[in-house]
Write a protein that holds these residues in place. Structure first.
Motif, PDB file in Angstrom:
ATOM      1  N   VAL A   8       0.849  -1.187   0.000  1.00  0.00           N
ATOM      2  CA  VAL A   8       0.000   0.000   0.000  1.00  0.00           C
ATOM      3  C   VAL A   8       0.889   1.243   0.000  1.00  0.00           C
ATOM      4  N   VAL A   9       0.639   2.149  -0.951  1.00  0.00           N
ATOM      5  CA  VAL A   9       1.395   3.396  -1.039  1.00  0.00           C
ATOM      6  C   VAL A   9       0.648   4.502  -0.300  1.00  0.00           C
ATOM      7  N   GLU A  10       1.351   5.178   0.593  1.00  0.00           N
ATOM      8  CA  GLU A  10       0.824   6.372   1.239  1.00  0.00           C
ATOM      9  C   GLU A  10       1.718   7.527   0.808  1.00  0.00           C
ATOM     10  N   ILE A  11       1.167   8.412   0.006  1.00  0.00           N
ATOM     11  CA  ILE A  11       1.956   9.462  -0.630  1.00  0.00           C
ATOM     12  C   ILE A  11       2.647  10.357   0.403  1.00  0.00           C
ATOM     13  N   LEU A  12       3.930  10.627   0.159  1.00  0.00           N
ATOM     14  CA  LEU A  12       4.688  11.587   0.948  1.00  0.00           C
ATOM     15  C   LEU A  12       4.791  12.868   0.131  1.00  0.00           C
ATOM     16  N   ALA A  13       3.944  13.837   0.422  1.00  0.00           N
ATOM     17  CA  ALA A  13       3.923  15.080  -0.347  1.00  0.00           C
ATOM     18  C   ALA A  13       4.162  16.261   0.574  1.00  0.00           C
ATOM     19  N   ASP A  14       4.631  17.379  -0.011  1.00  0.00           N
ATOM     20  CA  ASP A  14       4.847  18.596   0.772  1.00  0.00           C
ATOM     21  C   ASP A  14       3.528  19.309   1.041  1.00  0.00           C
ATOM     22  N   ILE A  15       2.666  19.349   0.019  1.00  0.00           N
ATOM     23  CA  ILE A  15       1.343  19.956   0.167  1.00  0.00           C
ATOM     24  C   ILE A  15       0.304  19.022  -0.426  1.00  0.00           C
ATOM     25  N   GLY A  16      -0.790  18.823   0.278  1.00  0.00           N
ATOM     26  CA  GLY A  16      -1.900  18.040  -0.242  1.00  0.00           C
ATOM     27  C   GLY A  16      -3.113  18.919  -0.457  1.00  0.00           C
ATOM     28  N   PHE A  17      -3.612  18.983  -1.692  1.00  0.00           N
ATOM     29  CA  PHE A  17      -4.829  19.744  -1.991  1.00  0.00           C
ATOM     30  C   PHE A  17      -6.042  18.915  -1.573  1.00  0.00           C
ATOM     31  N   ILE A  18      -6.872  19.483  -0.703  1.00  0.00           N
ATOM     32  CA  ILE A  18      -8.100  18.811  -0.303  1.00  0.00           C
ATOM     33  C   ILE A  18      -9.285  19.741  -0.534  1.00  0.00           C
ATOM     34  N   GLY A  19     -10.476  19.179  -0.520  1.00  0.00           N
ATOM     35  CA  GLY A  19     -11.681  19.983  -0.706  1.00  0.00           C
ATOM     36  C   GLY A  19     -12.775  19.156  -1.336  1.00  0.00           C
ATOM     37  N   LEU A  20     -13.950  19.751  -1.456  1.00  0.00           N
ATOM     38  CA  LEU A  20     -15.061  19.060  -2.091  1.00  0.00           C
ATOM     39  C   LEU A  20     -14.782  18.851  -3.576  1.00  0.00           C
ATOM     40  N   PRO A  21     -15.494  17.922  -4.225  1.00  0.00           N
ATOM     41  CA  PRO A  21     -15.353  17.781  -5.679  1.00  0.00           C
ATOM     42  C   PRO A  21     -15.601  19.114  -6.378  1.00  0.00           C
ATOM     43  N   ASN A  22     -14.827  19.358  -7.427  1.00  0.00           N
ATOM     44  CA  ASN A  22     -14.941  20.576  -8.242  1.00  0.00           C
ATOM     45  C   ASN A  22     -14.528  21.842  -7.503  1.00  0.00           C
ATOM     46  N   ALA A  23     -13.667  21.699  -6.512  1.00  0.00           N
ATOM     47  CA  ALA A  23     -13.163  22.891  -5.816  1.00  0.00           C
ATOM     48  C   ALA A  23     -12.027  23.553  -6.586  1.00  0.00           C
ATOM     49  N   GLY A  24     -11.570  22.900  -7.670  1.00  0.00           N
ATOM     50  CA  GLY A  24     -10.500  23.462  -8.480  1.00  0.00           C
ATOM     51  C   GLY A  24      -9.131  22.891  -8.169  1.00  0.00           C
ATOM     52  N   LYS A  25      -9.088  21.759  -7.491  1.00  0.00           N
ATOM     53  CA  LYS A  25      -7.800  21.179  -7.084  1.00  0.00           C
ATOM     54  C   LYS A  25      -6.952  20.771  -8.290  1.00  0.00           C
ATOM     55  N   SER A  26      -7.546  20.001  -9.205  1.00  0.00           N
ATOM     56  CA  SER A  26      -6.782  19.541 -10.376  1.00  0.00           C
ATOM     57  C   SER A  26      -6.380  20.712 -11.260  1.00  0.00           C
ATOM     58  N   SER A  27      -7.282  21.671 -11.418  1.00  0.00           N
ATOM     59  CA  SER A  27      -6.979  22.837 -12.260  1.00  0.00           C
ATOM     60  C   SER A  27      -5.823  23.642 -11.694  1.00  0.00           C
ATOM     61  N   LEU A  28      -5.817  23.828 -10.371  1.00  0.00           N
ATOM     62  CA  LEU A  28      -4.721  24.580  -9.754  1.00  0.00           C
ATOM     63  C   LEU A  28      -3.418  23.796  -9.850  1.00  0.00           C
ATOM     64  N   LEU A  29      -3.486  22.487  -9.639  1.00  0.00           N
ATOM     65  CA  LEU A  29      -2.282  21.659  -9.764  1.00  0.00           C
ATOM     66  C   LEU A  29      -1.692  21.791 -11.166  1.00  0.00           C
ATOM     67  N   ASN A  30      -2.537  21.704 -12.175  1.00  0.00           N
ATOM     68  CA  ASN A  30      -2.062  21.838 -13.556  1.00  0.00           C
ATOM     69  C   ASN A  30      -1.466  23.215 -13.814  1.00  0.00           C
TER      70      ASN A  30
END
Length: 323
Positions: free
Chosen positions: A154-176
């Motif tokens: 099982v992989v548990e991601i080690l990230a510096d920042i994790g984007f969280i929020g409701l669906p369609n909060a713009g997480k993927s768009s901001l990441l891109n």
């Protein structure tokens, strides 16, 4: 390629090589005696931590992964060669559980290596059975089987920042927008079914799939994605300004899921990013910022279609991580 973060793997350490019956055949030594060597040990199985989150995808083809067997002994009391070890390369942040013994290993640092299965010992050659009473032993023993088991990985991601929020909060768009990621974006819930990752000047940003009420019980995309937040240094909570939604209610809904899941998620450092700020006027935006300021957490804003706004949030996130 689809991000794989959980799988069952079967592995076997190598069998030890057989000991052999051999005799010395040398000129002028009519009774040379036994000279059969021992077999080599079977190869061990290891896991190694690397910085490649797609590493698990390499292990979907084979049913069983095996270390090499040891070679049989040889005449002249020569020991057979040990079998070659097999090494699994798993992402940093991976937990490996031996389903047979229950033993757990966590890979927390790049380059970390752990043995998970031991190869079988080699058999003994007839030279080992020589004694004063038995000078010509005809006996040798076979090598023994190595350990084998199934493992849950099982992989548990080690990230510096994790984007969280409701669906369609713009997480993927901001990441891109701020990294070189190419996360799927769409105007419907659960566009992100797997965590997406991006590199922001060497810092890893993870886009965690949208959380809805009951996510800690497996609703929506499910509980499995909450684990990816556990080792994230900072949570960036994205709240959308569009469609006149109750933004504070949306924020508290996600917070309640973190608290219900437990494991320290609700106590992690958190910042708040108000996204899609172009959907409301300046006066309303100021009111929203004032409302969220009461939470006493850093507040940022971004308009994804404004290059200056995207550049500003990028610089602000980097400055935050450098503290």
């Amino acid at each position: 390629m689809r991000f794989i973060d959980e799988m069952i793997i079967s592995a076997e350490a190598g069998r030890g090589g057989n000991g052999v019956v051999r005799w010395r055949r040398e000129k002028f030594i009519p009774k040379g005696g036994p000279s059969g060597g021992d077999g080599g040990a079977g190869g061990d199985v290891y896991v190694r931590a690397i910085r490649d989150l797609d590493a698990l995808s390499k292990y979907v083809a084979e049913k069983v992964y095996k270390a090499s067997p040891g070679e049989a002994g040889m005449g002249g009391k020569k020991h057979g060669a040990d079998g070659k070890d097999f090494i699994f390369d798993f992402p940093v942040g991976t937990k490996i559980t031996n389903l047979g013994t229950g033993l757990e290993i966590e890979l927390t640092e790049e380059g970390q290596v752990e043995k998970i299965l031991k190869g079988g010992p080699g058999g003994r050659g007839n030279e080992q059975f020589k004694s004063s009473r038995n000078t010509t032993p005809e006996k040798a023993t076979p090598g023994k089987a190595g350990e084998k088991s199934k493992f849950k990985v099982v992989v548990e991601i080690l990230a510096d920042i994790g984007f969280i929020g409701l669906p369609n909060a713009g997480k993927s768009s901001l990441l891109n927008a701020i990294t070189n990621a190419k996360a799927k974006v769409g105007d419907y819930a659960f566009t992100t079914l797997d965590p997406n990752l991006g590199d922001l000047y060497g810092y890893i940003i993870a886009d965690i799939p949208g959380l809805i009420e009951g996510a800690h019980e497996g609703k929506g995309v499910g509980i499995k994605f909450l684990r990816h937040i556990k080792r994230t240094k900072i949570l960036a909570h994205l709240v959308s300004c569009e469609n006149g939604m109750n933004m504070m209610k949306a924020y508290k809904q996600v917070r309640s899921e973190l608290e219900a899941y437990g494991e320290g998620l609700s106590t992690k450092d958190e910042i708040i990013i108000l996204t899609k700020t172009d959907a409301i006027d300046e006066k309303e935006l100021k009111a929203k910022i004032k409302e969220f300021t009461k939470l006493k957490k850093p507040i940022y804003t971004v308009t994804l279609f404004d290059e200056k706004s995207v550049k500003k949030i990028s610089d602000e996130l980097v400055a935050l991580l450098k503290k």
